[in-house]
Design an enzyme around this catalytic site. Structure first.
Site, PDB file in Angstrom:
ATOM      1  N   GLY A  20       3.965  -5.638   3.307  1.00 36.74           N
ATOM      2  CA  GLY A  20       3.183  -6.541   3.707  1.00 36.74           C
ATOM      3  C   GLY A  20       2.958  -7.628   2.673  1.00 36.74           C
ATOM      4  N   SER A  54      -7.141 -10.358   4.768  1.00 33.24           N
ATOM      5  CA  SER A  54      -6.354 -10.161   3.696  1.00 33.24           C
ATOM      6  C   SER A  54      -6.361 -11.077   2.505  1.00 33.24           C
ATOM      7  CB  SER A  54      -4.855  -9.967   4.062  1.00 33.24           C
ATOM      8  OG  SER A  54      -4.038  -9.708   3.229  1.00 33.24           O
ATOM      9  N   ASP A  75      -7.034   1.052  -0.049  1.00 28.56           N
ATOM     10  CA  ASP A  75      -6.266   1.994  -0.539  1.00 28.56           C
ATOM     11  C   ASP A  75      -6.532   3.271  -1.013  1.00 28.56           C
ATOM     12  OD1 ASP A  75      -4.223   0.322   0.511  1.00 28.56           O
ATOM     13  OD2 ASP A  75      -3.592  -0.526  -1.450  1.00 28.56           O
ATOM     14  N   LYS A  96      -3.095  -0.925   8.417  1.00 27.54           N
ATOM     15  CA  LYS A  96      -2.206  -0.680   7.134  1.00 27.54           C
ATOM     16  C   LYS A  96      -0.884  -0.072   7.710  1.00 27.54           C
ATOM     17  CE  LYS A  96      -4.732  -1.860   3.786  1.00 27.54           C
ATOM     18  NZ  LYS A  96      -4.461  -2.794   2.769  1.00 27.54           N
ATOM     19  N   LYS A 122       7.760   4.240  -0.930  1.00 24.96           N
ATOM     20  CA  LYS A 122       7.108   2.891  -0.598  1.00 24.96           C
ATOM     21  C   LYS A 122       6.443   2.480  -2.039  1.00 24.96           C
ATOM     22  CE  LYS A 122       3.989   0.239   2.160  1.00 24.96           C
ATOM     23  NZ  LYS A 122       4.771  -1.054   2.553  1.00 24.96           N
TER      24      LYS A 122
END
Length: 415
Positions: free
Chosen positions: A87, A156, A297, A324, A396
């Site tokens: 993202g 965001s 997160d 997410k 990732k």
């Protein structure tokens, strides 16, 4: 891939991985400069590979030597910009491409095509950009123009950062007006810090930011600080298992996930700090209320920690977790239940009823790196082995995660 993790005590000293958030920003600033520039240390995580691939497609080729990335002379652009599942790559580089007048197709994998891009797309459309569709994959055309960009602060922060990277490249002054309180202010500050290092002038105004146009990124080798998001797994493990020291963390960092320290202290954890090292030892924990908005997160690993705390822990303002790499709110609840935890899921919050040890079981990793890593830490504290699917998803953000787990004494097999 599948990970099988057996109960064990984690203890020792471990370096924090390079910050993914800081690395994205450093790579973009280095690529946009004229002249030799680079960034280090940069991990070989999938998100870093995605940002480098898109920058290369823009005409900014890079080379790797160890953990350093250097950018060379510009080349012709390529027509496809593969963002993979990142993202940050998409939201940062979409406005940059439009500012440079680069046209081509943006693509994504996994859940990235489903993750929101509004109001960024509408803002860009009103300033000269065109899109062949409202979700990935789409073709970008048209050159971004300067002006006023208004957007709320409870979405965001990556939209704001993307515009901050792009607007200095335009002719004319632009302003970003933030129309509601900014939730992830630390990550916007991380962007402005990188821009300042690269010689870009950003003026803070009451409404948001004023950005002069026609600026030039300056060549620089940007240093990437340690990652509080990745380090948080070991910091929480120290509170649950054995004494752990995490080194290479910047205590003055703008990373929002630095809040892991104050949150664990509120829960009763024994935390000490020496220069760039955070040392945590097990101690009795108790539940508390945690605002998930600024730290989405951290919620999976904090939920694991909360399962071992006495009393209830409420994670509120958590709706964004559903957007997410997985529906992270739901998948976090499923993870704890699979291990024997007691958790209630609501539309925008979780309540973890702590105090009962997790027993073990099988966890669906949901192709979400933070779920897999959180489940792995939980597994070390369980009574029985834990099997976790989609173990490859750690690549990732933290491709060396399972090696680090073993270094701290974890007993695991990944196959």
């Amino acid at each position: 891939m599948t990970a099988v993790i057996r109960p064990s005590t984690l203890k020792g000293t471990i370096p924090a991985p390079p910050s993914k958030s800081a690395a994205h920003r450093a790579l973009i600033c280095a690529a946009l400069s004229k002249g030799p520039a680079g960034a280090a240390p940069i991990s070989e995580s999938n998100d870093m590979l995605a940002t480098c691939a898109v920058l290369e497609a823009f005409g900014f080729p890079s080379s790797r030597k160890g953990q350093s990335i250097a950018f060379g002379p510009n080349r012709p652009t390529q027509p496809v910009f593969p963002c993979r599942e990142s993202g940050s790559t998409l939201r940062f580089l979409l406005p940059v491409a439009a500012a440079l007048g680069i046209e081509g197709e943006f693509t994504g994998e996994g859940r990235l095509p489903d993750r929101p891009l509004e109001p960024l797309l509408s803002l860009m459309k009103s300033h000269g950009s065109s899109f062949s569709a409202d979700r990935l994959p789409f073709h970008l055309s048209g050159k971004l123009t300067s002006g006023l960009f208004e957007l709320p602060g409870n979405i965001s922060s990556q939209f704001i950062s993307g515009l901050l990277f792009a607007l200095p490249l335009l002719e004319g002054t632009s302003e970003i007006h933030i129309t509601s309180p900014l939730q992830s202010a630390g990550y916007v500050e991380l962007t402005t810090q990188a821009l300042t290092q690269a010689g870009i002038k950003i003026e803070k105004i009451p409404e948001g930011f004023r950005i002069p146009g026609s600026q030039q990124y300056q060549p620089i080798l940007l240093s990437v600080e340690g990652d509080w998001s990745g380090g948080a797994f070991w910091i929480c493990a120290g509170a649950l298992s054995g004494k752990i020291a995490v080194i290479g963390l910047n205590l003055a960092s703008a990373q929002g996930d630095k809040a892991i320290i104050s949150i664990l202290q509120e829960m009763g954890a024994s935390v000490s700090i020496k220069k760039d090292t955070v040392i945590v030892t097990p101690s009795p924990l108790h539940g508390c209320r945690i605002d998930a908005g600024p730290i989405p997160d951290l919620i999976p690993i904090l939920a694991v920690t909360a399962a071992y705390a006495q009393g209830d822990t409420e994670f509120y303002n958590a709706a964004r977790l559903r957007l997410k790499e997985s529906d992270r709110l739901s998948v976090t609840a499923e993870m704890l239940r699979a291990l024997g935890g007691n958790v209630e899921e609501f539309e925008d919050k979780l309540i973890v009823h702590g105090g009962s040890p997790l027993h073990g079981g099988t966890v669906n990793g949901a192709n979400d790196h933070r779920i897999v890593m959180s489940a792995a830490v939980a597994a070390c504290c369980c009574k029985e082995p834990v099997t976790i699917s989609d173990a490859q998803s750690v690549s990732k953000s933290y491709p060396d995660f399972f090696e680090a787990l073993k270094k701290l004494g974890g007993d695991c097999d990944v196959f």
